[in-house]
Structures are given as C-alpha cells and as structure tokens.
Design an enzyme around this catalytic site. Structure first.
Site, mmCIF file in Angstrom:
data_model
loop_
_atom_site.group_PDB
_atom_site.id
_atom_site.type_symbol
_atom_site.label_atom_id
_atom_site.label_comp_id
_atom_site.label_asym_id
_atom_site.label_seq_id
_atom_site.Cartn_x
_atom_site.Cartn_y
_atom_site.Cartn_z
ATOM 1 N N ARG A 62 -0.722 8.768 9.396
ATOM 2 C CA ARG A 62 -0.812 7.415 9.786
ATOM 3 C C ARG A 62 -0.184 6.516 8.109
ATOM 4 N NH1 ARG A 62 -4.230 2.954 9.139
ATOM 5 N NH2 ARG A 62 -5.820 4.368 8.181
ATOM 6 N N GLU B 290 0.793 -1.147 -0.198
ATOM 7 C CA GLU B 290 -0.157 0.056 -0.110
ATOM 8 C C GLU B 290 0.830 0.971 0.039
ATOM 9 O OE1 GLU B 290 -2.542 -0.619 3.389
ATOM 10 O OE2 GLU B 290 -3.763 -1.839 2.256
ATOM 11 N N HIS C 120 -9.470 9.427 3.798
ATOM 12 C CA HIS C 120 -9.057 8.313 2.681
ATOM 13 C C HIS C 120 -9.397 9.037 1.519
ATOM 14 C CE1 HIS C 120 -8.750 4.604 0.787
ATOM 15 N NE2 HIS C 120 -8.321 3.969 1.972
ATOM 16 N N ARG D 9 -1.380 8.960 1.664
ATOM 17 C CA ARG D 9 -2.690 9.261 2.011
ATOM 18 C C ARG D 9 -3.060 10.750 1.644
ATOM 19 N NH1 ARG D 9 -5.749 4.816 5.678
ATOM 20 N NH2 ARG D 9 -5.227 2.936 4.256
ATOM 21 N N HIS E 208 -11.355 9.616 7.475
ATOM 22 C CA HIS E 208 -11.166 8.049 7.655
ATOM 23 C C HIS E 208 -10.595 7.783 9.105
ATOM 24 C CE1 HIS E 208 -10.171 4.154 6.571
ATOM 25 N NE2 HIS E 208 -9.034 4.450 6.833
#
Length: 520
Positions: A370, A113, A228, A274, A335
């Site tokens: 994060r 990811e 997100h 992100r 998110h």
C-alpha cells in the site's frame, strides 16, 4: 427475538462503513452495527493524512503511477485509476461534511510521504483520521435514516439461497438479535491483533475476514501484511505510531552508532516505500544486535515540530522524549493488511448481497504494498460506489434465514490461545519469512483452531469469538505466504532471495554523537 429489518446493514463504524451508510441513506434505511463506540476504529488512529492529486503540480496520472510502483506490479490498474480519479471529489465531500484540513491562503497544505513523487497528502496536523472520523460521525448522528447499534458484536452472517441476507449479532442488554437487509456491507477494518506488535487498536480482530470467508466469499492477498517502519520503542507506550509524515518532513533514521543507515539500502533513503524501510530497520537491528533504531528530528526545530506534529510531540513529552533534542527509539510493527475479501469496483464480493470496503476488502488497489495515505481514500471511494451498486442490485423480499449454533470458549482459554497465535505470527510471518517458519506457523494455527473447537462451551463472551476470527484470518495469511513463490512488495521470504546483500560499508555523511534519551 423478532428480526430487525432495514434496507442496508453495515458491520463496522470506521470511515468505510460510515461513508457507505451516508451514501446508502440517500436510498433507504440503514443500520450500523459496531462492537465498540461508533467512533472507535482504525480511522481515528490514522495520523498522516489522505492522498489526493489536488496540487497545481500534481495529476491523477502521477498519483496512479506512484500507486502502481508501490504495488510492485500486482495492482489492479482499473481499480487504481478509479481510486485516483475520484480522489479530489472525496476530499471535497469530506470538506462539505465539515472536515477541517490544514490550509494557508485558501489553499490546502499538502504533505509528502514515502513513495509519493509529489506533495499530495491532505492532513489535519498529525491527527487526520481523528478529524475525518469526527466529521463523518457527526453527519451520521444527524441523519434520521441511519440507526446505530453500539456494543453490538456480529457473530455470523445469515444467508438464504446462496445470498447474504443479514447478520446475527449479540447486542448489549438484548442478547442475540437477527438483522435482515437486502445488502450487507463488511467494513470491519483490519486484523492487526493477530500479531504481537501492532499499531492497530484492540478492535482490529479480523472479524470481517472470518465472517466473509465463513459464508464462502473469496479472500486473497493476505500475505501482503504491511509493517509500519517507525513505532515507538518504549514500555510505557507500546506501538505508538510515529507517522511517516515525520520522515516526509525531513526526519532521518540512525542506528545506535549515530549512522544514517538508509544510504546502505535504498537511494530514496527515508522516503523509500514502507516495506523497504521496515526491512532495512530490521536488518540494521539484527546486524548490530540492538532492540531499536532511532528517528532523528532534532534538526527540524521546535517550531516546525510543534506545528506539524503536535500530538506526537505532546505524547512523547509525557515519557520525557523531546523531539527537538532527543532521538526517538523506533521499531517496525504490523500496521495494515493489503489483502482481504475480494471485491470489484463496486464493492461486490463473490457472495451476492455481501459487499466490503476499507481494510477488510481486497480491491486490487494496493497490490503487493500500500502506498502511504491511500487507505482513507480507498475507504471513501469504494464505499460510495458500493452503496450505489447495492441499491441497484437489491433483490425483492428478504426471506427469514436459518441460523446455526455458536461455540464460545472461556476467556481464560481464549487469552492463552491468542497469545500463542500472536507470538507465532510475529516470529514466523513477520517482515522476513522462510518456508520452514511458515510451515511451523501453519501447524501451530491449525492446532490452536482445532483446540478451540474441542474446548468446552462457555457463556457468551466477545473475546473468544474474536480470537477464533483471528485464527481463521491467520490461516489465510500463512496459506498465501506459502503459495507465493517470489519476493514481491511486502512478502519477503529469505529462501527466495536472489538479490545481493546491501553494502553495509557504503560511505555516509558524518553525524554527530547521538543525544541521550530516557526512552532508549
């Protein structure tokens, strides 16, 4: 009503709360209070997976480096090292509980990811959180030392001599009941419902932030709110999350002209962190005056899509979006909250007797952003250490505390106030902020909270109390954003911007014309 007494009290039934319960049950009796069903939490909504350096070409040092880079220099390095070094053990513990992860030839299949330099995402297709929650809930139900009270809403924490000694909760069919324990674990999850657009379930109402701060626990870094990048844009399935693993598998982002626009924003393209991707999408939407962008998976092929993302494939098919043929309309949505109730490596808050783990906690792991799939890992690692610490820290006899009254307004007024809060937060404390917008939200939230406190008292209802919790948490978010004087990680204030605008004329590979989709 007489108090219920246990050795440990857990508020919340997500992965952090139940992990703590299972570990604490090795030492004594445990009570879990959850306001919904025991399996109803953010954990079960997690699609992507859990990060751990378990591959041959990986190491905890690389996992640590990627986490620190994503955190933009604001991570607690000791907390990050504690997390990544305990990651393989966390995976083994889940497997021992019966969690099933994708494997081939006896080895775990590892995904990748955004922000990760290696394939290290342990997963169960595209519903990893659901599988982990299934295994952990089953273990809790089989443990005779753990009692679970469902449909139980905690209204306040109880204290005596500056220590947390329990909680008062409204139990379905029983009313208000005090629960006393030598250690109280906050594992209430996030605060997504303070925003108009969120990937979070309805239970994410900042309960732990309000409970902890109301008792004097330190709260920090709430301005780092992760959006997100890719949630479905469709009126019939609002805020359905399209996991980052789709981009990890090769999915690309395109604007309404069919152009792959991430070339203009970051050399890592769709695998940038992100916050970078979310800001790029918002900038692209504003630039072209569109309501969404598109996630293109048509080049991946039907077989790969159905194998790796069966849940997403089936969900999208119900609204006539075929991943192998159609581009998926997506927008960013709130998110994950990287801040929360401040803890040390053993889950201790600044209030003796009170511990926290999971999204409600600020462990220092995430810093300003994060890293994808570190959240489930963080919940396990810090909840286990907190359970051991709270046993070692336990005091003697827990005294009977004094409880204050509770103010509850009508649901109709609560709905109105919450909607006003959500609109204000989305407009002023979203992906891109400004000082003027933040100050306006600060005034709005203060006014709504003052209004709540002056409205007539009404019979008990959970919704108004959740709304008050959201208002309290929103104050922490806005205050943190106003005090932050630099753009870092998830916090981006246009008034502080110094970098040049992206080159929107940069060349990009030619693309085919977009395929039609009934959702766009």
């Amino acid at each position: 009503m007489d108090a219920h007494r246990f050795d440990f009290l857990v508020i919340g039934s997500g992965l952090a709360g139940l992990t703590y319960a299972l570990r604490a049950a090795e030492h004594g009796t445990v009570c879990v209070l959850t306001k919904g069903e025991v399996s109803e939490s953010n954990t079960s909504w997690a699609q992507g997976g859990i990060a751990a350096a378990v591959g041959e070409a990986d190491s905890w040092e690389l996992h640590e480096r990627d986490t620190l880079i994503a955190g933009a220099g604001l991570c607690d390095e000791k907390a990050v090292r504690f997390l990544v070094q305990n990651a393989p053990e966390a995976i083994n513990w889940l497997i021992a509980l019966g969690a099933r992860f994708d494997a081939a030839g006896g080895d775990l299949v590892l995904g990748r990811e955004g922000g990760h330099s290696r394939n290290r995402i342990v997963h169960h297709a595209d519903k990893t959180g659901w599988e982990i929650e299934r295994a952990v809930v089953a273990a809790v139900r089989q443990n005779p030392k753990i009692s679970v009270f469902q449909h139980t809403f905690v209204t306040r924490l109880l204290s005596q001599d500056a220590c947390c000694v329990g909680a008062s909760a409204h139990v379905e069919d029983l009313g208000e009941v005090p629960f006393l324990a030598s250690a109280v674990m906050l594992a209430t999850g996030g605060c997504g419902k303070m925003y108009q657009h969120t990937t979070n379930p309805p239970v994410a109402t900042a309960d732990g932030i309000a409970l902890g701060s109301g008792l004097g626990a330190k709260v920090a870094d709430m301005e780092f709110m992760q959006f997100h990048p890719t949630t479905l844009y469709h009126p019939q399935m609002r805020s359905f999350l399209i996991t980052e693993a789709v981009r990890g598998a090769g999915g690309t982002l395109r604007n309404h002209l069919g152009r792959r626009f991430m070339y203009d924003y970051d050399e890592r393209l769709e695998l940038a962190p992100r916050d970078v991707v979310a800001r790029a999408i918002e900038a692209e939407m504003k630039k072209h005056g569109t309501w969404c962008v598109y996630l293109d998976t048509t080049h991946l092929g039907l077989e790969q899509i159905q194998h790796e993302f069966p849940t997403i494939y089936e969900k999208l098919a119900t609204i006539d979006v075929e991943m192998e043929k159609d581009w998926i309309p997506v927008v960013p949505a709130q998110h994950y909250s990287c801040g929360g109730v401040v803890t040390d490596l053993d889950g201790r808050t600044t209030v003796p007797g009170l511990y926290a783990a999971g999204e409600v906690a600020s462990t220092g792991v995430h810093g300003a952003n994060r890293l994808a799939s570190n959240s489930l890992l963080e919940a396990i690692v810090f909840a286990r250490s907190a359970a051991d610490a709270s046993w070692n820290d336990r005091p003697g006899e827990v005294p009977e505390p004094h409880a204050n009254g509770l103010h509850c307004i009508s649901e109709a007024e609560s709905i109105r106030i919450r909607r006003a809060l959500q609109r204000s937060m989305m407009n002023g404390v979203g992906i891109v902020r400004s000082f003027e917008g933040l100050r306006e939200v600060e005034r709005t939230v203060a006014g709504l909270l003052a209004e709540y406190e002056t409205l007539p008292n009404a019979p008990y209802s959970q919704h108004p109390l959740e709304t008050r919790n959201l208002l309290i948490a929103a104050q922490h978010v806005v205050r943190g954003a106003l005090e932050r004087k630099e753009n870092v990680g998830l916090h981006y204030n246009r008034d502080l911007a110094t970098e040049p605008a992206p080159n929107n004329e940069a060349p990009a590979p030619p693309v085919a014309a977009p395929s039609p989709t009934s959702a766009g």
